[in-house]
Design a protein around this motif. Structure first.
Motif, PDB file in Angstrom:
ATOM      1  N   VAL A 150       0.864  -1.179   0.000  1.00 53.16           N
ATOM      2  CA  VAL A 150       0.000   0.000   0.000  1.00 53.16           C
ATOM      3  C   VAL A 150       0.899   1.227   0.000  1.00 53.16           C
ATOM      4  CG1 VAL A 150      -1.660   1.349   1.363  1.00 53.16           C
ATOM      5  CG2 VAL A 150      -1.938  -1.123   1.171  1.00 53.16           C
ATOM      6  N   VAL A 151       0.607   2.170  -0.899  1.00 59.29           N
ATOM      7  CA  VAL A 151       1.318   3.444  -0.927  1.00 59.29           C
ATOM      8  C   VAL A 151       0.408   4.477  -0.272  1.00 59.29           C
ATOM      9  CG1 VAL A 151       2.356   5.229  -2.374  1.00 59.29           C
ATOM     10  CG2 VAL A 151       2.569   2.817  -3.029  1.00 59.29           C
ATOM     11  N   ALA A 152       0.871   5.078   0.814  1.00 56.23           N
ATOM     12  CA  ALA A 152       0.089   6.058   1.567  1.00 56.23           C
ATOM     13  C   ALA A 152       0.757   7.425   1.420  1.00 56.23           C
ATOM     14  CB  ALA A 152       0.002   5.647   3.033  1.00 56.23           C
ATOM     15  N   ASP A 153       0.142   8.295   0.648  1.00 55.39           N
ATOM     16  CA  ASP A 153       0.700   9.623   0.373  1.00 55.39           C
ATOM     17  C   ASP A 153       0.026  10.646   1.274  1.00 55.39           C
ATOM     18  OD1 ASP A 153       1.816  11.895  -0.679  1.00 55.39           O
ATOM     19  OD2 ASP A 153       1.162  11.529  -2.733  1.00 55.39           O
ATOM     20  N   GLU A 154       0.781  11.155   2.244  1.00 56.18           N
ATOM     21  CA  GLU A 154       0.277  12.156   3.201  1.00 56.18           C
ATOM     22  C   GLU A 154      -1.022  11.685   3.859  1.00 56.18           C
ATOM     23  OE1 GLU A 154       2.060  14.570   4.190  1.00 56.18           O
ATOM     24  OE2 GLU A 154       3.466  14.960   2.570  1.00 56.18           O
ATOM     25  N   ILE A 155      -1.027  10.451   4.316  1.00 55.09           N
ATOM     26  CA  ILE A 155      -2.238   9.803   4.847  1.00 55.09           C
ATOM     27  C   ILE A 155      -2.807  10.482   6.088  1.00 55.09           C
ATOM     28  CG2 ILE A 155      -1.012   8.070   6.218  1.00 55.09           C
ATOM     29  CD1 ILE A 155      -3.708   6.580   4.479  1.00 55.09           C
ATOM     30  N   VAL A 156      -1.978  11.164   6.874  1.00 51.61           N
ATOM     31  CA  VAL A 156      -2.504  11.782   8.097  1.00 51.61           C
ATOM     32  C   VAL A 156      -2.430  13.303   8.073  1.00 51.61           C
ATOM     33  CG1 VAL A 156      -2.151   9.759   9.565  1.00 51.61           C
ATOM     34  CG2 VAL A 156      -0.310  11.440   9.308  1.00 51.61           C
ATOM     35  N   SER A 157      -2.056  13.883   6.941  1.00 48.06           N
ATOM     36  CA  SER A 157      -2.018  15.347   6.892  1.00 48.06           C
ATOM     37  C   SER A 157      -3.438  15.881   7.028  1.00 48.06           C
ATOM     38  CB  SER A 157      -1.375  15.841   5.595  1.00 48.06           C
ATOM     39  OG  SER A 157      -2.172  15.498   4.492  1.00 48.06           O
ATOM     40  N   GLY A 158      -3.580  16.942   7.748  1.00 49.93           N
ATOM     41  CA  GLY A 158      -4.898  17.540   7.951  1.00 49.93           C
ATOM     42  C   GLY A 158      -5.679  16.945   9.110  1.00 49.93           C
ATOM     43  N   LEU A 159      -5.143  15.925   9.754  1.00 52.36           N
ATOM     44  CA  LEU A 159      -5.815  15.330  10.910  1.00 52.36           C
ATOM     45  C   LEU A 159      -5.156  15.842  12.180  1.00 52.36           C
ATOM     46  CD1 LEU A 159      -6.030  11.596   9.727  1.00 52.36           C
ATOM     47  CD2 LEU A 159      -7.795  13.368   9.537  1.00 52.36           C
ATOM     48  N   ASP A 160      -5.940  15.942  13.260  1.00 50.69           N
ATOM     49  CA  ASP A 160      -5.320  16.376  14.510  1.00 50.69           C
ATOM     50  C   ASP A 160      -4.427  15.261  15.046  1.00 50.69           C
ATOM     51  OD1 ASP A 160      -6.716  14.703  16.495  1.00 50.69           O
ATOM     52  OD2 ASP A 160      -8.471  15.938  16.080  1.00 50.69           O
ATOM     53  N   VAL A 161      -3.552  15.605  15.959  1.00 50.93           N
ATOM     54  CA  VAL A 161      -2.491  14.705  16.410  1.00 50.93           C
ATOM     55  C   VAL A 161      -3.038  13.395  16.975  1.00 50.93           C
ATOM     56  CG1 VAL A 161      -0.528  14.468  17.976  1.00 50.93           C
ATOM     57  CG2 VAL A 161      -0.916  16.620  16.815  1.00 50.93           C
ATOM     58  N   SER A 162      -4.102  13.451  17.768  1.00 54.24           N
ATOM     59  CA  SER A 162      -4.627  12.213  18.358  1.00 54.24           C
ATOM     60  C   SER A 162      -5.208  11.296  17.289  1.00 54.24           C
ATOM     61  CB  SER A 162      -5.674  12.520  19.434  1.00 54.24           C
ATOM     62  OG  SER A 162      -6.799  13.158  18.859  1.00 54.24           O
ATOM     63  N   VAL A 163      -5.864  11.865  16.284  1.00 55.28           N
ATOM     64  CA  VAL A 163      -6.418  11.053  15.195  1.00 55.28           C
ATOM     65  C   VAL A 163      -5.282  10.522  14.326  1.00 55.28           C
ATOM     66  CG1 VAL A 163      -7.965  11.048  13.190  1.00 55.28           C
ATOM     67  CG2 VAL A 163      -8.615  12.293  15.252  1.00 55.28           C
ATOM     68  N   GLN A 164      -4.237  11.334  14.124  1.00 55.21           N
ATOM     69  CA  GLN A 164      -3.063  10.862  13.386  1.00 55.21           C
ATOM     70  C   GLN A 164      -2.515   9.597  14.034  1.00 55.21           C
ATOM     71  OE1 GLN A 164       0.018  13.811  13.101  1.00 55.21           O
ATOM     72  NE2 GLN A 164      -1.090  15.046  11.613  1.00 55.21           N
ATOM     73  N   ALA A 165      -2.353   9.625  15.335  1.00 53.59           N
ATOM     74  CA  ALA A 165      -1.804   8.476  16.055  1.00 53.59           C
ATOM     75  C   ALA A 165      -2.692   7.246  15.870  1.00 53.59           C
ATOM     76  CB  ALA A 165      -1.648   8.802  17.537  1.00 53.59           C
ATOM     77  N   GLN A 166      -4.005   7.427  15.938  1.00 51.95           N
ATOM     78  CA  GLN A 166      -4.930   6.309  15.747  1.00 51.95           C
ATOM     79  C   GLN A 166      -4.786   5.703  14.351  1.00 51.95           C
ATOM     80  OE1 GLN A 166      -8.843   7.847  16.508  1.00 51.95           O
ATOM     81  NE2 GLN A 166      -8.391   8.300  18.652  1.00 51.95           N
ATOM     82  N   VAL A 167      -4.722   6.559  13.333  1.00 52.18           N
ATOM     83  CA  VAL A 167      -4.617   6.079  11.954  1.00 52.18           C
ATOM     84  C   VAL A 167      -3.267   5.389  11.730  1.00 52.18           C
ATOM     85  CG1 VAL A 167      -4.514   6.794   9.520  1.00 52.18           C
ATOM     86  CG2 VAL A 167      -6.297   7.722  11.025  1.00 52.18           C
ATOM     87  N   LEU A 168      -2.195   5.967  12.270  1.00 50.89           N
ATOM     88  CA  LEU A 168      -0.873   5.351  12.112  1.00 50.89           C
ATOM     89  C   LEU A 168      -0.803   3.997  12.816  1.00 50.89           C
ATOM     90  CD1 LEU A 168       1.380   8.495  12.563  1.00 50.89           C
ATOM     91  CD2 LEU A 168       0.842   7.298  10.425  1.00 50.89           C
ATOM     92  N   ASN A 169      -1.354   3.916  14.019  1.00 54.21           N
ATOM     93  CA  ASN A 169      -1.379   2.638  14.727  1.00 54.21           C
ATOM     94  C   ASN A 169      -2.220   1.610  13.978  1.00 54.21           C
ATOM     95  OD1 ASN A 169       0.339   3.425  16.802  1.00 54.21           O
ATOM     96  ND2 ASN A 169      -1.342   4.251  18.016  1.00 54.21           N
TER      97      ASN A 169
END
Length: 159
Positions: free
Chosen positions: A61-80
């Motif tokens: 899977v190629v993820a291009d800026e997958i968490v940009s625009g999300l707040d930090v807590s949501v970024q962490a959830q998506v990355l995990n």
């Protein structure tokens, strides 16, 4: 000449079952499949995109800026979630990001590029601790320190 007609591989019920399976896999609420995109949060939209990518059972899977625009807590959830799905399904992930904290957290290998050219690559801790290319050093120097007491920008610390 007869045109080739697309035929769905799965019937209605197996497709719906697969959608429900993916919905559960990416952690979406039960009613998410019935919602319009405008009724989903930013994190939920990213989870839908991840589910869409997984529906074909990829090995990469190629993820291009997958968490940009999300707040930090949501970024962490998506990355995990990406880490967990990668482990569970044996999927390799190529992450494209300008967010160096995301890169450091998620990646086992880093490639620094500028204008399509590879400038430096290696283990994240090695690249972050001892950048070899001047562009990499400038890139890392542009990131504010996590320690609020540190002098910023770094050039001011030298004197």
């Amino acid at each position: 000449m007869n045109p080739i007609r697309w035929q769905p591989v799965l019937g209605r019920h197996p497709r719906e079952a697969r959608a429900r399976e993916l919905q559960s896999d990416v952690g979406l609420p039960h009613d998410a499949l019935a919602r319009f995109p405008s009724q989903l949060s930013g994190g939920q939209k990213q989870r839908v995109n991840i589910g869409r990518a997984l529906c074909v059972m990829p090995r990469l899977v190629v993820a291009d800026e997958i968490v940009s625009g999300l707040d930090v807590s949501v970024q962490a959830q998506v990355l995990n979630l990406l880490i967990e799905l990668g482990r569970r399904h044996g999927i390799a992930l190529v992450l494209i990001s300008h967010d160096l904290s995301v890169v450091r957290y998620l990646c086992s290998r880093v490639v620094v590029m500028q204008s399509g050219n590879v400038l430096e690559e290696g283990d994240p801790e090695e690249v972050f601790a001892n950048p070899q290319h001047p562009y990499t050093r400038r890139l890392l120097a542009s990131v504010p320190p996590a320690d609020a007491s540190a002098v910023w920008p770094p050039a001011l610390a030298a004197g």
